[in-house]
Design an enzyme around this catalytic site. Structure first.
Site, PDB file in Angstrom:
ATOM      1  N   ASP A   1       0.927  -1.123   0.257  1.00 15.65           N
ATOM      2  CA  ASP A   1       0.089   0.088  -0.239  1.00 15.65           C
ATOM      3  C   ASP A   1       0.783   1.167  -0.033  1.00 15.65           C
ATOM      4  O   ASP A   1       2.094   1.199   0.362  1.00 15.65           O
ATOM      5  CB  ASP A   1      -0.740  -0.189   1.307  1.00 15.65           C
ATOM      6  CG  ASP A   1      -1.664   1.158   1.448  1.00 15.65           C
ATOM      7  OD1 ASP A   1      -2.487   1.567   0.527  1.00 15.65           O
ATOM      8  OD2 ASP A   1      -1.512   1.764   2.603  1.00 15.65           O
TER       9      ASP A   1
ATOM     10  N   ASP B   1      -0.150   5.139   1.234  1.00 19.90           N
ATOM     11  CA  ASP B   1      -0.507   6.113   2.274  1.00 19.90           C
ATOM     12  C   ASP B   1      -0.306   5.368   3.421  1.00 19.90           C
ATOM     13  O   ASP B   1      -1.081   4.504   3.705  1.00 19.90           O
ATOM     14  CB  ASP B   1      -1.466   7.001   2.009  1.00 19.90           C
ATOM     15  CG  ASP B   1      -1.495   7.846   0.982  1.00 19.90           C
ATOM     16  OD1 ASP B   1      -0.681   8.888   0.701  1.00 19.90           O
ATOM     17  OD2 ASP B   1      -2.278   7.602  -0.194  1.00 19.90           O
TER      18      ASP B   1
ATOM     19  N   ASP C   1      -1.395  -0.897   6.134  1.00 18.31           N
ATOM     20  CA  ASP C   1      -1.693  -0.449   7.344  1.00 18.31           C
ATOM     21  C   ASP C   1      -3.316  -0.304   7.814  1.00 18.31           C
ATOM     22  O   ASP C   1      -3.514   0.221   8.677  1.00 18.31           O
ATOM     23  CB  ASP C   1      -1.099   1.166   7.286  1.00 18.31           C
ATOM     24  CG  ASP C   1      -1.874   2.221   6.348  1.00 18.31           C
ATOM     25  OD1 ASP C   1      -2.283   1.692   5.330  1.00 18.31           O
ATOM     26  OD2 ASP C   1      -2.532   3.129   7.092  1.00 18.31           O
TER      27      ASP C   1
END
Length: 234
Positions: free
Chosen positions: A12, A14, A174
């Site tokens: 991922d 961000d 995250d």
């Protein structure tokens, strides 16, 4: 004996690869200022990010009690994108140990890719500004396909673009979208706790949690892949 395909590690963006929070907040506040809304803070960000700029703006408006007209959203998205792209890379930096970890993986033959719900042009532009584009075989965004995380096809499409093998792929993220897309695609997952999840990443039930990129090693990934293969065999 045919050698196993090269492992693929999909990140991922961000909150996983890059600490983008300051620039996201700045561009989002610039955007909603056009509506006369109070700024949002970093504490709000975990409830806003994850589905791209459009959804982030919608969520920020709801947070501030503003009823957003559907026909007003495209102009706000344009305002956000123009500000964000025009200020790249801003305060954004790779998380500590990331570049060293990617070098470790690349030096042992691993492939790397990015699967993010951020617009593809913004993801590629940001990684280019940080001289990181060359690390990745593929970079796909929330507008690359007709579907996005947590839809498994976003991840499987990324794997295909990276010339990877789904049985030799690990997803790192995250938030719930990252762990869910891995689960939906039957791919092992690694969670990082320093991103923008609004719940503890342990509650998302990833296969592994790493607290620093020093822990991201070929041995860790191979262990996950072997464990996943053993589950399939059973």
């Amino acid at each position: 004996m045919t050698p196993a395909p090269a492992p693929l590690v999909v990140f991922d963006l961000d909150g996983t690869l890059l600490d983008t929070h300051a620039d996201l907040v700045e561009s989002l506040n610039h955007t909603i200022a056009a509506l006369g809304l109070e700024p949002v803070s970093y504490d709000d960000l975990t409830h806003l990010v994850g589905q791209g700029a459009r959804v982030m703006i919608e969520r920020a408006c709801r947070l501030r009690g503003h009823s957003l007209a559907e026909d007003g959203l495209p102009l706000l998205v344009e305002r956000f994108v123009a500000h964000y792209a025009g200020n790249m890379p801003g305060h954004t930096e790779p998380y500590p140990g990331l570049v060293a970890a990617m070098n470790r993986l690349k030096s042992t033959g691993y492939r790397l890719a990015v699967c993010t719900n951020k617009m593809e042009s913004l993801a590629v532009g940001l990684l280019d500004k940080l001289d990181l584009v060359s690390y990745f075989e593929a970079i796909t965004g929330g507008d690359t396909f007709q579907y996005r995380k947590p839809d498994a096809r976003h991840l499987t499409g990324t794997i295909e673009r990276a010339s990877g093998d789904i049985s030799r792929t690990v997803m790192i993220g995250d938030s719930i979208n990252d762990i869910a897309v891995a689960r939906n695609a039957a791919v092992p997952s690694i969670a990082v706790p320093f991103g923008y999840s609004d719940v503890p990443v342990s509650s998302l039930d990833p296969d592994v949690i790493i607290t620093h990129y020093d822990e991201l090693t070929p041995e860790l990934v191979e262990g996950l892949l072997k464990g996943s293969a053993a589950k399939v065999a059973v």
